[in-house]
Design a protein around this motif. Structure first.
Motif, PDB file in Angstrom:
ATOM      1  N   GLU A 144       0.873  -1.166  -0.140  1.00 25.24           N
ATOM      2  CA  GLU A 144       0.061   0.091   0.044  1.00 25.24           C
ATOM      3  C   GLU A 144       0.905   1.406   0.002  1.00 25.24           C
ATOM      4  O   GLU A 144       0.544   2.314  -0.739  1.00 25.24           O
ATOM      5  N   LEU A 145       1.925   1.159   0.842  1.00 24.70           N
ATOM      6  CA  LEU A 145       2.824   2.374   0.602  1.00 24.70           C
ATOM      7  C   LEU A 145       3.486   2.503  -0.426  1.00 24.70           C
ATOM      8  O   LEU A 145       3.762   3.733  -0.949  1.00 24.70           O
ATOM      9  N   ALA A 146       4.019   1.646  -1.060  1.00 20.16           N
ATOM     10  CA  ALA A 146       4.695   1.483  -2.197  1.00 20.16           C
ATOM     11  C   ALA A 146       3.614   2.003  -3.421  1.00 20.16           C
ATOM     12  O   ALA A 146       4.072   2.924  -4.379  1.00 20.16           O
ATOM     13  N   ALA A 147       2.547   1.723  -3.431  1.00 22.93           N
ATOM     14  CA  ALA A 147       1.622   2.248  -4.327  1.00 22.93           C
ATOM     15  C   ALA A 147       1.291   3.793  -4.181  1.00 22.93           C
ATOM     16  O   ALA A 147       0.873   4.407  -5.215  1.00 22.93           O
ATOM     17  N   ARG A 148       1.609   4.099  -3.131  1.00 20.54           N
ATOM     18  CA  ARG A 148       1.358   5.572  -2.747  1.00 20.54           C
ATOM     19  C   ARG A 148       2.943   6.586  -2.931  1.00 20.54           C
ATOM     20  O   ARG A 148       2.788   7.555  -2.516  1.00 20.54           O
ATOM     21  N   GLY A 149       3.866   5.712  -3.334  1.00 18.65           N
ATOM     22  CA  GLY A 149       5.197   6.336  -3.654  1.00 18.65           C
ATOM     23  C   GLY A 149       5.920   6.576  -2.536  1.00 18.65           C
ATOM     24  O   GLY A 149       6.969   7.062  -2.554  1.00 18.65           O
ATOM     25  N   VAL A 150       5.622   5.876  -1.473  1.00 15.72           N
ATOM     26  CA  VAL A 150       6.443   5.699   0.095  1.00 15.72           C
ATOM     27  C   VAL A 150       7.532   4.376  -0.478  1.00 15.72           C
ATOM     28  O   VAL A 150       7.096   3.297  -0.181  1.00 15.72           O
ATOM     29  N   GLN A 151       8.922   4.751  -0.218  1.00 24.17           N
ATOM     30  CA  GLN A 151       9.786   3.854  -0.498  1.00 24.17           C
ATOM     31  C   GLN A 151      10.824   3.886   0.681  1.00 24.17           C
ATOM     32  O   GLN A 151      11.838   2.998   0.646  1.00 24.17           O
ATOM     33  N   SER A 152      10.635   4.696   1.806  1.00 24.07           N
ATOM     34  CA  SER A 152      11.424   4.911   2.704  1.00 24.07           C
ATOM     35  C   SER A 152      11.513   4.006   3.673  1.00 24.07           C
ATOM     36  O   SER A 152      12.345   3.891   4.608  1.00 24.07           O
ATOM     37  N   LEU A 153      10.269   3.320   3.978  1.00 26.99           N
ATOM     38  CA  LEU A 153      10.433   2.197   4.956  1.00 26.99           C
ATOM     39  C   LEU A 153      10.482   0.853   4.672  1.00 26.99           C
ATOM     40  O   LEU A 153      10.272   0.410   3.413  1.00 26.99           O
ATOM     41  N   GLY A 154      11.390   0.068   5.355  1.00 28.62           N
ATOM     42  CA  GLY A 154      11.885  -1.300   5.135  1.00 28.62           C
ATOM     43  C   GLY A 154      10.735  -2.230   5.728  1.00 28.62           C
ATOM     44  O   GLY A 154       9.815  -1.847   6.481  1.00 28.62           O
ATOM     45  N   HIS A 155      11.095  -3.572   5.541  1.00 29.99           N
ATOM     46  CA  HIS A 155      10.040  -4.531   5.930  1.00 29.99           C
ATOM     47  C   HIS A 155      10.106  -4.618   7.508  1.00 29.99           C
ATOM     48  O   HIS A 155       9.071  -4.645   7.927  1.00 29.99           O
ATOM     49  N   SER A 156      11.168  -4.394   8.116  1.00 31.17           N
ATOM     50  CA  SER A 156      11.195  -4.245   9.361  1.00 31.17           C
ATOM     51  C   SER A 156      10.546  -3.142   9.960  1.00 31.17           C
ATOM     52  O   SER A 156       9.729  -3.446  11.116  1.00 31.17           O
ATOM     53  N   ASP A 157      10.808  -2.067   9.406  1.00 34.03           N
ATOM     54  CA  ASP A 157       9.835  -0.807   9.804  1.00 34.03           C
ATOM     55  C   ASP A 157       8.319  -0.919   9.864  1.00 34.03           C
ATOM     56  O   ASP A 157       7.445  -0.759  10.560  1.00 34.03           O
ATOM     57  N   CYS A 158       7.813  -1.955   8.657  1.00 34.75           N
ATOM     58  CA  CYS A 158       6.440  -2.191   8.411  1.00 34.75           C
ATOM     59  C   CYS A 158       6.045  -3.249   9.603  1.00 34.75           C
ATOM     60  O   CYS A 158       4.756  -3.046  10.123  1.00 34.75           O
ATOM     61  N   VAL A 159       6.652  -3.972   9.951  1.00 34.39           N
ATOM     62  CA  VAL A 159       6.349  -5.037  10.864  1.00 34.39           C
ATOM     63  C   VAL A 159       6.328  -4.370  12.253  1.00 34.39           C
ATOM     64  O   VAL A 159       5.224  -4.744  13.096  1.00 34.39           O
ATOM     65  N   GLN A 160       7.130  -3.581  12.479  1.00 29.31           N
ATOM     66  CA  GLN A 160       7.221  -2.962  13.853  1.00 29.31           C
ATOM     67  C   GLN A 160       5.817  -1.955  13.915  1.00 29.31           C
ATOM     68  O   GLN A 160       5.118  -2.050  14.854  1.00 29.31           O
ATOM     69  N   ILE A 161       5.646  -1.204  12.799  1.00 26.59           N
ATOM     70  CA  ILE A 161       4.201  -0.534  12.671  1.00 26.59           C
ATOM     71  C   ILE A 161       3.035  -1.491  12.987  1.00 26.59           C
ATOM     72  O   ILE A 161       2.065  -1.020  13.830  1.00 26.59           O
ATOM     73  N   VAL A 162       2.953  -2.716  12.312  1.00 22.63           N
ATOM     74  CA  VAL A 162       1.782  -3.399  12.309  1.00 22.63           C
ATOM     75  C   VAL A 162       1.691  -3.950  13.941  1.00 22.63           C
ATOM     76  O   VAL A 162       0.643  -4.069  14.515  1.00 22.63           O
ATOM     77  N   GLU A 163       2.831  -4.388  14.437  1.00 21.67           N
ATOM     78  CA  GLU A 163       3.011  -4.745  15.918  1.00 21.67           C
ATOM     79  C   GLU A 163       2.503  -3.620  16.851  1.00 21.67           C
ATOM     80  O   GLU A 163       1.460  -4.183  17.755  1.00 21.67           O
ATOM     81  N   ASN A 164       2.805  -2.611  16.670  1.00 23.11           N
ATOM     82  CA  ASN A 164       2.477  -1.405  17.562  1.00 23.11           C
ATOM     83  C   ASN A 164       0.924  -1.318  17.469  1.00 23.11           C
ATOM     84  O   ASN A 164       0.137  -1.024  18.267  1.00 23.11           O
TER      85      ASN A 164
END
Length: 54
Positions: free
Chosen positions: A14-34
């Motif tokens: 979803e982020l990539a579809a909106r042009g956000v490329q600065s977050l890595g997989h580990s960032d996304c996992v942490q966001i989801v866990e939070n």
């Protein structure tokens, strides 16, 4: 595969579809866990309110 990893992958797409490329997989996992932790807390708070109102 855990639900967090699946949702993190969805978030990445979803982020990539909106042009956000600065977050890595580990960032996304942490966001989801939070987010899941916050949702659990909210669910518990709402359940406690429901019980208190009865």
């Amino acid at each position: 595969m855990s639900i967090q990893v699946i949702i993190a992958a969805m978030l990445e797409r979803e982020l990539a579809a909106r042009g956000v490329q600065s977050l890595g997989h580990s960032d996304c996992v942490q966001i989801v866990e939070n987010l899941l932790g916050r949702l659990k807390e909210l669910d518990q708070e709402l359940a406690a309110r429901t019980i208190a109102q009865q």
